[in-house]
Write a protein that holds these residues in place. Sequence first.
Motif, short mmCIF file in Angstrom:
data_model
loop_
_atom_site.label_atom_id
_atom_site.label_comp_id
_atom_site.label_asym_id
_atom_site.label_seq_id
_atom_site.Cartn_x
_atom_site.Cartn_y
_atom_site.Cartn_z
N ASP A 196 0.88 -1.09 -0.08
CA ASP A 196 -0.06 0.10 -0.09
C ASP A 196 0.78 1.19 -0.07
O ASP A 196 0.49 2.17 -0.75
N GLU A 232 5.11 -6.80 -19.21
CA GLU A 232 5.32 -5.40 -19.12
C GLU A 232 5.84 -4.80 -17.79
O GLU A 232 5.23 -5.10 -16.60
N ASN A 233 7.12 -4.14 -17.78
CA ASN A 233 7.59 -3.61 -16.55
C ASN A 233 8.35 -4.56 -15.56
O ASN A 233 8.55 -4.16 -14.34
N LYS A 274 5.33 7.61 -5.64
CA LYS A 274 5.82 7.37 -7.08
C LYS A 274 7.40 6.85 -7.12
O LYS A 274 8.30 7.41 -6.21
N ASN A 302 2.49 1.71 -3.59
CA ASN A 302 1.62 2.02 -4.37
C ASN A 302 1.15 3.30 -4.27
O ASN A 302 0.74 3.99 -5.36
N TYR A 350 8.63 -0.28 -12.28
CA TYR A 350 9.72 -1.35 -13.02
C TYR A 350 10.03 -2.35 -11.86
O TYR A 350 10.46 -1.91 -10.80
N ASP A 372 2.80 -8.79 -8.80
CA ASP A 372 1.24 -8.58 -9.60
C ASP A 372 0.37 -7.49 -9.30
O ASP A 372 -0.39 -6.86 -10.06
N LYS A 373 0.42 -7.14 -8.18
CA LYS A 373 -0.24 -6.29 -7.38
C LYS A 373 0.28 -4.64 -7.28
O LYS A 373 -0.44 -4.01 -6.83
N ILE A 374 1.62 -4.59 -7.67
CA ILE A 374 2.35 -3.34 -7.58
C ILE A 374 2.17 -2.65 -8.89
O ILE A 374 2.29 -3.14 -10.13
N ASN A 375 1.70 -1.17 -8.84
CA ASN A 375 1.36 -0.50 -9.93
C ASN A 375 2.49 0.40 -10.55
O ASN A 375 3.14 1.06 -9.91
N ASN A 376 2.67 0.55 -11.81
CA ASN A 376 3.42 1.56 -12.39
C ASN A 376 5.01 1.51 -12.12
O ASN A 376 5.36 2.68 -11.76
#
Length: 271
Positions: free
Chosen positions: A91, A165-166, A97, A94, A128, A122-126
């Motif tokens: 949390d 991706e990423n 930034k 995410n 690398y 798989d639950k981490i956003n945006n």
Amino acid sequence: MYKRVYIEITNVCNLNCSFCPSTKRDKKYMSPAEFESILKNIQRYTNHIYLHVKGEPLMHPNLDEILKISNKYNMQVNITTNGRLLKDKIDILNANKIREINISLHSFNDLNEISNLLDTIDKINNVYISLRLWNNKDNTKVIELLNNHYNININDSDKCITLKENVYIDKDIQFEWPTLDREIISDKGRCLALKRQLAILVDGTVVPCCLDNNGDINLGNIFNDDLENIINSKMYKDMLQGFNNNKLINELCKRCGYRTRFNKESYVQRD
């Protein structure tokens, strides 16, 4: 501008891996105020920070505040972790930034733990995600697990491969940390330290790179001095001139095997 500045927000770790020597320094967590003072000091010289030297950054009790301070100064944040606390901190990660998270996959011995880690990733956003597999072992079962999870077909001889991706895997051989107790490898060579990177230990000590885990090459203390003065010091300039002239003037550098990777024409530093 430095391509990267390592900031050790803690030298405390929740593991004791054989490939990672323990530091002789006192255990400490950098305060958010100390961290912000560093960013104020280095913001003219870089916008890429790496929360890593020794220790596990996800253990820091004020991680959320530290990441918010990083975002305040528009820093590209990169975190290196053993991944054990990733699920508990998802949390926080995410909500801030972050450019990249490097996970030391070679610290895992249990395939079930790796499988759970992949579910968390798989639950981490945006962000690398670099799965580092830096060891000298047979990684066939790990590669098979990755193939099944990401529905791809890679083999153990592949190096840097995109999994999705990423998310990618970064394979390499295990390196040995430099120490003054080792035999001298060479007094000739070059390094990217001080040209493209430097590191700041948890007590503010400035060292040339993230492999100086005991602060043997003490260039000064960023809590007591401006980075510009450290850069203009005789010790800093002598080391940098030595690298430019293919000469290693510091005893720790003469014992660094990782540095020899910079001598290969094919070497490309990972971002």
